[in-house]
Motif scaffolding. Sequence first.
Motif, PDB file in Angstrom:
ATOM      1  N   LEU A   1       0.798  -1.217   0.162  1.00 22.62           N
ATOM      2  CA  LEU A   1      -0.149   0.002  -0.016  1.00 22.62           C
ATOM      3  C   LEU A   1       0.897   1.283  -0.088  1.00 22.62           C
ATOM      4  O   LEU A   1       1.764   1.205   0.626  1.00 22.62           O
ATOM      5  CB  LEU A   1      -0.874  -0.038   1.178  1.00 22.62           C
ATOM      6  CG  LEU A   1      -2.237  -0.720   1.147  1.00 22.62           C
ATOM      7  CD1 LEU A   1      -2.832  -0.950   2.450  1.00 22.62           C
ATOM      8  CD2 LEU A   1      -3.117   0.291   0.148  1.00 22.62           C
ATOM      9  N   THR A   2       0.513   2.176  -0.764  1.00 25.15           N
ATOM     10  CA  THR A   2       1.406   3.310  -0.948  1.00 25.15           C
ATOM     11  C   THR A   2       0.474   4.621  -0.563  1.00 25.15           C
ATOM     12  O   THR A   2       1.279   5.498   0.101  1.00 25.15           O
ATOM     13  CB  THR A   2       1.899   3.407  -2.572  1.00 25.15           C
ATOM     14  OG1 THR A   2       0.996   3.629  -3.066  1.00 25.15           O
ATOM     15  CG2 THR A   2       2.823   2.321  -2.349  1.00 25.15           C
ATOM     16  N   ALA A   3      -0.638   4.754  -0.817  1.00 19.06           N
ATOM     17  CA  ALA A   3      -1.413   6.038  -0.402  1.00 19.06           C
ATOM     18  C   ALA A   3      -2.871   5.817  -0.283  1.00 19.06           C
ATOM     19  O   ALA A   3      -3.346   4.958  -0.996  1.00 19.06           O
ATOM     20  CB  ALA A   3      -0.999   7.136  -1.404  1.00 19.06           C
ATOM     21  N   VAL A   4      -3.674   6.616   0.581  1.00 23.90           N
ATOM     22  CA  VAL A   4      -4.940   6.799   0.541  1.00 23.90           C
ATOM     23  C   VAL A   4      -5.292   7.991   0.452  1.00 23.90           C
ATOM     24  O   VAL A   4      -4.892   8.922   1.512  1.00 23.90           O
ATOM     25  CB  VAL A   4      -5.485   6.103   1.785  1.00 23.90           C
ATOM     26  CG1 VAL A   4      -7.036   6.265   1.997  1.00 23.90           C
ATOM     27  CG2 VAL A   4      -5.308   4.507   1.782  1.00 23.90           C
ATOM     28  N   ARG A   5      -6.313   8.518  -0.183  1.00 27.61           N
ATOM     29  CA  ARG A   5      -6.794  10.078  -0.133  1.00 27.61           C
ATOM     30  C   ARG A   5      -8.234  10.022  -0.202  1.00 27.61           C
ATOM     31  O   ARG A   5      -8.919   9.304  -0.838  1.00 27.61           O
ATOM     32  CB  ARG A   5      -6.314  10.800  -1.504  1.00 27.61           C
ATOM     33  CG  ARG A   5      -4.922  10.882  -1.888  1.00 27.61           C
ATOM     34  CD  ARG A   5      -4.384  11.907  -2.930  1.00 27.61           C
ATOM     35  NE  ARG A   5      -4.988  11.122  -4.097  1.00 27.61           N
ATOM     36  CZ  ARG A   5      -4.129  10.112  -4.799  1.00 27.61           C
ATOM     37  NH1 ARG A   5      -3.120   9.799  -4.518  1.00 27.61           N
ATOM     38  NH2 ARG A   5      -4.757   9.649  -6.087  1.00 27.61           N
ATOM     39  N   LEU A   6      -8.628  10.783   0.730  1.00 26.47           N
ATOM     40  CA  LEU A   6     -10.191  11.229   0.920  1.00 26.47           C
ATOM     41  C   LEU A   6     -10.501  12.417   0.961  1.00 26.47           C
ATOM     42  O   LEU A   6     -10.112  13.305   1.261  1.00 26.47           O
ATOM     43  CB  LEU A   6     -10.579  10.917   2.376  1.00 26.47           C
ATOM     44  CG  LEU A   6     -10.050   9.447   2.976  1.00 26.47           C
ATOM     45  CD1 LEU A   6     -10.398   9.483   4.589  1.00 26.47           C
ATOM     46  CD2 LEU A   6     -10.836   8.390   2.478  1.00 26.47           C
ATOM     47  N   GLU A   7     -11.425  12.609  -0.373  1.00 27.53           N
ATOM     48  CA  GLU A   7     -12.042  13.899  -0.555  1.00 27.53           C
ATOM     49  C   GLU A   7     -13.184  14.166   0.164  1.00 27.53           C
ATOM     50  O   GLU A   7     -13.906  13.606   0.405  1.00 27.53           O
ATOM     51  CB  GLU A   7     -12.271  13.864  -2.176  1.00 27.53           C
ATOM     52  CG  GLU A   7     -11.641  13.466  -3.253  1.00 27.53           C
ATOM     53  CD  GLU A   7     -10.502  14.496  -3.503  1.00 27.53           C
ATOM     54  OE1 GLU A   7     -10.916  15.716  -3.300  1.00 27.53           O
ATOM     55  OE2 GLU A   7      -9.610  14.242  -4.188  1.00 27.53           O
ATOM     56  N   THR A   8     -12.644  15.395   0.819  1.00 29.43           N
ATOM     57  CA  THR A   8     -13.949  15.898   1.582  1.00 29.43           C
ATOM     58  C   THR A   8     -14.384  17.420   1.399  1.00 29.43           C
ATOM     59  O   THR A   8     -13.742  17.986   0.228  1.00 29.43           O
ATOM     60  CB  THR A   8     -13.319  16.042   2.899  1.00 29.43           C
ATOM     61  OG1 THR A   8     -12.219  17.084   3.171  1.00 29.43           O
ATOM     62  CG2 THR A   8     -12.758  14.860   3.448  1.00 29.43           C
ATOM     63  N   ALA A   9     -15.398  17.694   1.844  1.00 29.84           N
ATOM     64  CA  ALA A   9     -15.782  19.304   1.540  1.00 29.84           C
ATOM     65  C   ALA A   9     -14.851  20.352   1.790  1.00 29.84           C
ATOM     66  O   ALA A   9     -14.882  21.435   1.329  1.00 29.84           O
ATOM     67  CB  ALA A   9     -17.243  19.301   2.418  1.00 29.84           C
ATOM     68  N   ASP A  10     -13.899  20.158   2.829  1.00 31.72           N
ATOM     69  CA  ASP A  10     -12.915  21.009   3.077  1.00 31.72           C
ATOM     70  C   ASP A  10     -11.725  20.884   2.532  1.00 31.72           C
ATOM     71  O   ASP A  10     -10.720  21.722   2.629  1.00 31.72           O
ATOM     72  CB  ASP A  10     -12.795  21.045   4.637  1.00 31.72           C
ATOM     73  CG  ASP A  10     -14.010  21.309   5.369  1.00 31.72           C
ATOM     74  OD1 ASP A  10     -14.643  22.171   4.868  1.00 31.72           O
ATOM     75  OD2 ASP A  10     -14.300  20.734   6.659  1.00 31.72           O
ATOM     76  N   GLY A  11     -11.416  19.801   1.705  1.00 32.68           N
ATOM     77  CA  GLY A  11     -10.242  19.513   1.130  1.00 32.68           C
ATOM     78  C   GLY A  11      -9.918  18.252   1.212  1.00 32.68           C
ATOM     79  O   GLY A  11     -10.798  17.127   1.154  1.00 32.68           O
ATOM     80  N   VAL A  12      -8.590  17.664   0.956  1.00 36.52           N
ATOM     81  CA  VAL A  12      -8.156  16.061   0.748  1.00 36.52           C
ATOM     82  C   VAL A  12      -7.381  15.909   1.998  1.00 36.52           C
ATOM     83  O   VAL A  12      -6.626  16.526   2.426  1.00 36.52           O
ATOM     84  CB  VAL A  12      -7.226  15.943  -0.468  1.00 36.52           C
ATOM     85  CG1 VAL A  12      -6.822  14.632  -0.806  1.00 36.52           C
ATOM     86  CG2 VAL A  12      -7.995  16.538  -1.843  1.00 36.52           C
ATOM     87  N   ILE A  13      -8.093  14.681   2.383  1.00 36.15           N
ATOM     88  CA  ILE A  13      -7.080  13.982   3.660  1.00 36.15           C
ATOM     89  C   ILE A  13      -6.183  13.196   3.040  1.00 36.15           C
ATOM     90  O   ILE A  13      -6.850  12.267   2.267  1.00 36.15           O
ATOM     91  CB  ILE A  13      -8.286  13.384   4.625  1.00 36.15           C
ATOM     92  CG1 ILE A  13      -8.899  14.568   5.298  1.00 36.15           C
ATOM     93  CG2 ILE A  13      -7.217  12.618   5.765  1.00 36.15           C
ATOM     94  CD1 ILE A  13      -9.893  14.080   6.306  1.00 36.15           C
TER      95      ILE A  13
END
Length: 401
Positions: free
Chosen positions: A237-249
């Motif tokens: 595993l290299t990365a996980v990105r969560l798109e939110t209303a305030d930005g990207v986690i």
Amino acid sequence: MNIDLTDTTSSRINSALVQARRATGTPAVGMVLTLVIVTDEGNHYDALKAASEASKEHPSRILVVIKRPGRSPRDRKMARMDAEVRVGGETGTGETVLLRLHGELANHAYSVVLPLLLPDAPVVVWWPEDAPEHPAKDLLGQLAQRRITDAQATEDPVATLGLRAETYTPGDTDLAWTRITPWRSVLAAALDQKHSKITSAVVEGEAYNPSSELLSLWLAERLRVPVDRQISEGPGLTAVRLETADGVICLDRADGALAELAMPGQPDRHVALQRREMSELIAEELRRLDPDEMYAISVKFGVNKLNGGGAARHDPAPAGAAEATSSGGGTATATAERPREAPAPPRPPLPTRDPGTAPSPTNTPAPPQAPPAPKPSDLKPGGKPEGKPGGSGGNGGKADK
């Protein structure tokens, strides 16, 4: 202390264990479980080394079942068991017994292992490679409270996850799920700090990596959002990105050791997310022997689409049924699918009609209309209607021509 036994029986092995404990000055049995490892001659060394390290945290009796059915018909017909008993030294407070089953006896490991189990202690069976299709129906698997497999050691890990979902029985688990425990912990802690609506997610990892697939299914099932599975060079595993209303986690681990966590409105921070050894994975699985319900939910989330030929995307809906897909090339989209309404039946064709007539809802001709009632001005003296061109007259009811 090591004791070698050739062409032996389970009764002699039990006697050798008692003798070895007395010789080392530890007559009491202080072990908490029995760990059965089912493997072959080529892989037993690494598996035994990992189990011995894990036994320092969980003192256990380790039974290594090494099957040697033989190649020639003569070797396959014979039945012989050789054993090696190890107590003390590298085994610590536990005990290790290597069981080499030759010939026909390789198909009856259940009858050999049963007399060697610790009384009133839980049993865990681990298949480092070549696990049965249905671990709970295997004779050795029926002895255990927990059954451990490893989808990463198979030729087609994604197909193996689909098989594990179909044959899941409470007590089953897979080391591909154990490997993502730190990832799930860090992501859950990050979402506790940032309370904002999540719209989508992306999971990056090596191709045919079952841990990446399970993490995608877990996020899709928990968050009810589309989750894209993307391929990277690894490791793991290299990365996980969560798109939110305030930005990207974003949780990014490029080197397999140290990860970087980026959250909107907060400074970036480093997180220790090193790839763990096999001994650490086994030790984690031995900490709890109750069924792992979250593993069951995640592995069953998209079982019908894990082996699909292409990724499919659906509109997310919190109240919909959760789906997950994976393509053979390693890409997948896990989504929550909105229930679709049945298509409306086709409308019947409009009927053809002459101009000036009223439309009819069907193709059948309209019934003949009655003649209009005569007006008072059209009546002759005596109450009879006066004939008109094109209409009905008063002479016997015939129309004037």
